[in-house]
Design a protein around this motif. Structure first.
Motif, PDB file in Angstrom:
ATOM      1  N   ASP A  19      28.168  11.551   5.039  1.00 22.86           N
ATOM      2  CA  ASP A  19      27.655  10.059   4.557  1.00 22.86           C
ATOM      3  C   ASP A  19      26.782  11.076   3.309  1.00 22.86           C
ATOM      4  O   ASP A  19      27.357   9.903   2.843  1.00 22.86           O
ATOM      5  CB  ASP A  19      26.875   9.207   5.252  1.00 22.86           C
ATOM      6  CG  ASP A  19      27.979   9.942   6.927  1.00 22.86           C
ATOM      7  OD1 ASP A  19      28.584   8.112   6.259  1.00 22.86           O
ATOM      8  OD2 ASP A  19      28.236   9.795   7.926  1.00 22.86           O
ATOM      9  N   VAL A 175      33.134   0.236   1.264  1.00 25.32           N
ATOM     10  CA  VAL A 175      32.821   1.719   1.662  1.00 25.32           C
ATOM     11  C   VAL A 175      31.636   2.782   0.811  1.00 25.32           C
ATOM     12  O   VAL A 175      31.159   3.812   1.140  1.00 25.32           O
ATOM     13  CB  VAL A 175      34.079   2.109   2.170  1.00 25.32           C
ATOM     14  CG1 VAL A 175      34.332   3.372   2.744  1.00 25.32           C
ATOM     15  CG2 VAL A 175      34.493   0.659   3.127  1.00 25.32           C
ATOM     16  N   THR A 181      33.046   8.253   4.075  1.00 22.36           N
ATOM     17  CA  THR A 181      33.595   8.916   4.705  1.00 22.36           C
ATOM     18  C   THR A 181      34.814   8.469   6.117  1.00 22.36           C
ATOM     19  O   THR A 181      34.898   7.435   6.066  1.00 22.36           O
ATOM     20  CB  THR A 181      31.994   9.248   6.181  1.00 22.36           C
ATOM     21  OG1 THR A 181      32.191   8.371   6.313  1.00 22.36           O
ATOM     22  CG2 THR A 181      30.781   9.799   5.023  1.00 22.36           C
ATOM     23  N   ARG A 183      34.437   8.560   9.168  1.00 21.53           N
ATOM     24  CA  ARG A 183      34.308   7.428  10.380  1.00 21.53           C
ATOM     25  C   ARG A 183      34.725   5.592   9.983  1.00 21.53           C
ATOM     26  O   ARG A 183      34.975   4.254   9.978  1.00 21.53           O
ATOM     27  CB  ARG A 183      33.110   7.696  10.904  1.00 21.53           C
ATOM     28  CG  ARG A 183      33.156   9.034  12.095  1.00 21.53           C
ATOM     29  CD  ARG A 183      32.264   9.085  12.990  1.00 21.53           C
ATOM     30  NE  ARG A 183      31.670   9.814  13.718  1.00 21.53           N
ATOM     31  CZ  ARG A 183      31.633  11.584  13.867  1.00 21.53           C
ATOM     32  NH1 ARG A 183      30.783  11.713  12.280  1.00 21.53           N
ATOM     33  NH2 ARG A 183      31.358  11.972  14.815  1.00 21.53           N
ATOM     34  N   ARG A 184      33.545   6.229   8.158  1.00 24.36           N
ATOM     35  CA  ARG A 184      33.426   4.131   7.863  1.00 24.36           C
ATOM     36  C   ARG A 184      35.092   4.086   7.330  1.00 24.36           C
ATOM     37  O   ARG A 184      35.235   2.451   7.341  1.00 24.36           O
ATOM     38  CB  ARG A 184      32.226   5.020   6.414  1.00 24.36           C
ATOM     39  CG  ARG A 184      30.943   4.712   6.992  1.00 24.36           C
ATOM     40  CD  ARG A 184      30.535   5.186   6.153  1.00 24.36           C
ATOM     41  NE  ARG A 184      29.227   5.232   7.036  1.00 24.36           N
ATOM     42  CZ  ARG A 184      27.573   5.654   5.386  1.00 24.36           C
ATOM     43  NH1 ARG A 184      27.858   6.601   4.280  1.00 24.36           N
ATOM     44  NH2 ARG A 184      27.474   6.050   6.379  1.00 24.36           N
ATOM     45  N   PHE A 188      36.576   0.497   8.252  1.00 25.36           N
ATOM     46  CA  PHE A 188      36.945  -0.070   7.122  1.00 25.36           C
ATOM     47  C   PHE A 188      38.919  -0.887   7.375  1.00 25.36           C
ATOM     48  O   PHE A 188      38.637  -1.728   7.901  1.00 25.36           O
ATOM     49  CB  PHE A 188      36.631   0.570   6.241  1.00 25.36           C
ATOM     50  CG  PHE A 188      37.636  -0.563   5.003  1.00 25.36           C
ATOM     51  CD1 PHE A 188      36.843  -1.325   4.298  1.00 25.36           C
ATOM     52  CD2 PHE A 188      38.370  -0.690   4.177  1.00 25.36           C
ATOM     53  CE1 PHE A 188      36.935  -2.410   3.537  1.00 25.36           C
ATOM     54  CE2 PHE A 188      38.905  -0.655   3.108  1.00 25.36           C
ATOM     55  CZ  PHE A 188      38.283  -2.566   3.010  1.00 25.36           C
TER      56      PHE A 188
END
Length: 390
Positions: A19, A175, A181, A183-184, A188
């Motif tokens: 991140d 984002v 990243t 996970r993000r 999304f």
């Protein structure tokens, strides 16, 4: 590779720091997918440039030949391929960049050729009156690229896709703001796809915000990039599969709509569905590293795609109308060649010079926006400051 819910070759510590690194470490290189070496200095996946040119030429052939032949009758599907590629490329370009850097790259990429296209098309329509000429007010609004949201007529028919792209960029910038990243990006995709499904049949502000009709193509493109970057897993293929099934249903409706516009009913839907499946298969091959075409000239082809797309329709139709007495096939093929040459000139003499001038100014303008994010991320990466936020 194991088809687990999260890429097994990304370590826990790496994922924790990802991140913060995403905010502070812009890189020109595309991280390799499974089984691929990282090659410094090679930021482009050139096969995507080739696919973009194919998509643009499909649309051009549709607008110049229409229903004259079966292949050109399905050329409108080039837009679907565009959107798949866009999801892949935008996720790739957002990774490791701040929101200011992302915004700068998108503005520099979109607007110079677009402004020229608006002025050129307006001039053609105002001088030759083959189609209804735009008003000064319409031209002014079109310069902003926001005419789709304001209900103002586009100077050129192809500009409707830019409104869809622009909304996608704005959504994905959320984002990028927090750092792209795995996970993000997955979160999304899931949230956006769910929102698009819930609003697809309910016209209104939510439908506009979620880009509901076109979201499955962009989401699939993002998932393909994540497969390329982190490796394949059940979750990512599941997202791709859902997007594909939704898109196939969408294609059936679009084929019927195309028949209606053309005043005919003999265009079967199955070739459109087959073409869409081919597009998804090609993107899967790119994501998995199976389609490795790295010819240098493809970068030039990719550079021609956007200006070609912007100027080919109404300018081309005006030229076809004025030269209608010439032989049908040579005229259209010659026009395609002329448009490719014009696209190169726009890229060489409009896009590149304007980009050089705009980029530093935009970077300064967005620096204050990025400063708090960069400062916070640097503190998080200092020894003894703990792990990066998730």
């Amino acid at each position: 590779m194991s088809l687990t819910a999260y890429p097994t070759h990304v370590s826990g510590q790496d994922s924790l720091r990802d991140d913060a690194v995403a905010r502070t470490a812009p890189t020109a290189d595309v991280a390799p997918g499974p089984g691929r070496e990282h090659k410094p200095g090679r930021p482009r996946i050139r096969v995507l440039d080739g696919l973009r040119l194919i998509a643009a030429l499909m649309v051009v052939m549709y607008h110049y030949f229409g229903f004259a032949s079966m292949p050109s009758a399905y050329g409108w599907l080039g837009v679907q391929l565009f959107f798949l590629i866009s999801g892949f490329v935008i996720c790739m370009s957002g990774m490791g960049h701040t929101v200011g850097q992302f915004a700068t790259s998108r503005i520099v990429r979109l607007f110079p050729a677009y402004w020229f296209g608006v002025l050129l098309t307006s001039a053609f329509l105002l001088i030759w009156h083959v189609r209804r000429a735009p008003t000064i007010g319409e031209i002014a609004v079109n310069v902003t690229m926001l005419q789709g949201g304001l209900g103002v007529r586009s100077v050129d028919g192809v500009y409707w896709t830019l409104w869809a792209e622009l909304r996608f960029y704005l959504l994905f910038s959320l984002v990028v703001w927090f750092g792209v990243t795995y996970r993000r990006a997955v979160a999304f995709c899931v949230v956006w796809l769910l929102g698009a499904v819930l609003t697809m049949k309910t016209p209104g502000i939510a439908n506009t915000v979620f880009v509901s009709e076109w979201a499955p193509y962009f989401v699939a493109g993002i998932a393909f990039f994540l497969i390329h970057r982190y490796g394949q897993n059940v979750l990512l293929w599941g997202i791709v599969a859902v997007c594909f099934l939704i898109s196939e249903n969408h294609i059936l409706a679009l084929t019927a709509h195309t028949n209606k516009i053309a005043g005919r009913s003999d265009l079967p839907a199955w070739p459109a569905g087959l073409l869409l499946a081919l597009f998804f298969a090609l993107m899967a091959a790119v994501a998995l590293g199976w389609l490795r075409v790295d010819w240098k000239w493809l970068s030039v082809a990719g550079a021609l795609t956007y200006p070609l797309y912007l100027i080919h329709q109404y300018v081309g139709w005006t030229i076809l109308a004025k030269l209608a007495d010439l032989p049908y096939l040579p005229l259209r093929l010659g026009l395609v060649a002329f448009m490719l040459a014009a696209a190169w000139c726009i890229h060489r003499f409009v896009e590149r010079p304007m980009a050089r001038r705009m980029r530093p100014a935009l970077a300064r303008a967005f620096s204050s926006l990025d400063a708090p994010v960069l400062a916070r991320s640097r503190r998080l990466l200092q020894p003894g400051r703990g792990t990066a936020p998730r």
